[in-house]
Design an enzyme around this catalytic site. Sequence first.
Site, PDB file in Angstrom:
ATOM      1  N   HIS A  56       0.842  -1.197   0.000  1.00 27.97           N
ATOM      2  CA  HIS A  56       0.000   0.000   0.000  1.00 27.97           C
ATOM      3  C   HIS A  56       0.878   1.248   0.000  1.00 27.97           C
ATOM      4  O   HIS A  56       1.856   1.328   0.738  1.00 27.97           O
ATOM      5  CB  HIS A  56      -0.889  -0.021   1.244  1.00 27.97           C
ATOM      6  CG  HIS A  56      -1.708   1.211   1.438  1.00 27.97           C
ATOM      7  ND1 HIS A  56      -2.611   1.652   0.504  1.00 27.97           N
ATOM      8  CD2 HIS A  56      -1.760   2.099   2.454  1.00 27.97           C
ATOM      9  CE1 HIS A  56      -3.195   2.755   0.939  1.00 27.97           C
ATOM     10  NE2 HIS A  56      -2.688   3.053   2.117  1.00 27.97           N
ATOM     11  N   HIS A 131       2.281  11.218  -1.139  1.00 17.83           N
ATOM     12  CA  HIS A 131       1.374  10.777  -0.067  1.00 17.83           C
ATOM     13  C   HIS A 131       1.472  11.791   1.060  1.00 17.83           C
ATOM     14  O   HIS A 131       2.179  11.600   2.040  1.00 17.83           O
ATOM     15  CB  HIS A 131       1.741   9.374   0.443  1.00 17.83           C
ATOM     16  CG  HIS A 131       0.710   8.812   1.376  1.00 17.83           C
ATOM     17  ND1 HIS A 131       1.036   8.143   2.533  1.00 17.83           N
ATOM     18  CD2 HIS A 131      -0.649   8.818   1.303  1.00 17.83           C
ATOM     19  CE1 HIS A 131      -0.073   7.767   3.145  1.00 17.83           C
ATOM     20  NE2 HIS A 131      -1.107   8.163   2.421  1.00 17.83           N
TER      21      HIS A 131
END
Length: 328
Positions: A56, A131
């Site tokens: 992930h 991110h």
Amino acid sequence: MLAVRKVRRKLRMGTICSPNPSGTKTLEVCNADWMASLPPLLHNVPLSNLAIPGSHDSFSYWVDEKSPVGPDQTPAIKRLARISLVKKLMKKWSVTQNLTFREQLDAGIRYFDLRVSSKPGDADQEIYFIHGLFGIRVWDGLMEIDSFLTQHPQEIVFLDFNHFYAMDEAHHKRLILRIQEAFGSKLCSACSVESMTLRTLWEKKCQVLIFYHCPFYKQYPFLWPGKKIPAPWANTTSVHKLILFLETTLSERSPHGSFHVSQAILTPRVKTIARGLVGGLKNTLVHSMEAKHFQPPPVRSRLAGGAIVFLPLPSKLAQALTLLRNIK
């Protein structure tokens, strides 16, 4: 001492090929070539029927706290990030991996969850992983993956570009050109999911499936549409709810025409972050899964209709791959 700790960590994960008494390397503990070492029975099985380990936010082993806050963040977060301490805290929650691309590949990871963005003020118009904070250049990550694939010609990877930020048509064209330059003939053209077997790909010398969640995929034969790889998201901090969600979505997935991603991950909420602000993601949610002895969906049962499984705990990876190898 640091080198010793690193070796021990890799041994726990099953990523180092240990010598047997004859001095040769044993495939049983070497995950870098786990696809090549699968039994012949699985060579003609569609890839969509195999359980494939994934990660992930695969690129987020490093983020730059000195760079601007990413366009994936709210205006309120961007204002707060003007305080240097805020970025340090953001980093604790933005980093979701502790292994580089190469280390993940050596460990056996074959699916990569990728989020990308342009960077404000970047004169070269490079594309970066993102991110919360900016990561490495996409080009550097692609080259690292290509280097591994060249050395391991029977390993297949899934690169899932599923989030794009601050990107116009020119940015997309630049990114797609980078993908072509990095992988060349290793790219696999989009086709029937059921026709994708290890043997078929080995014969064509194709090793890379690119999924592109943007209409631009229609213009390039080597880009697979995002709908071919659905990834339902539990969006919970509860291990119990996560397990129920994974079991339900696996049973309800389409049996034909697409791959399937099981996101075996917990997602922090605002109050979760507030409670564990200093501890960060690893010390809050990952340790919660470890404490409750979380197990990913059984690999063996997935062979009837496989799934790509996000594995938040690398220690589970060797166990999963051993199950696949032992199928007769």
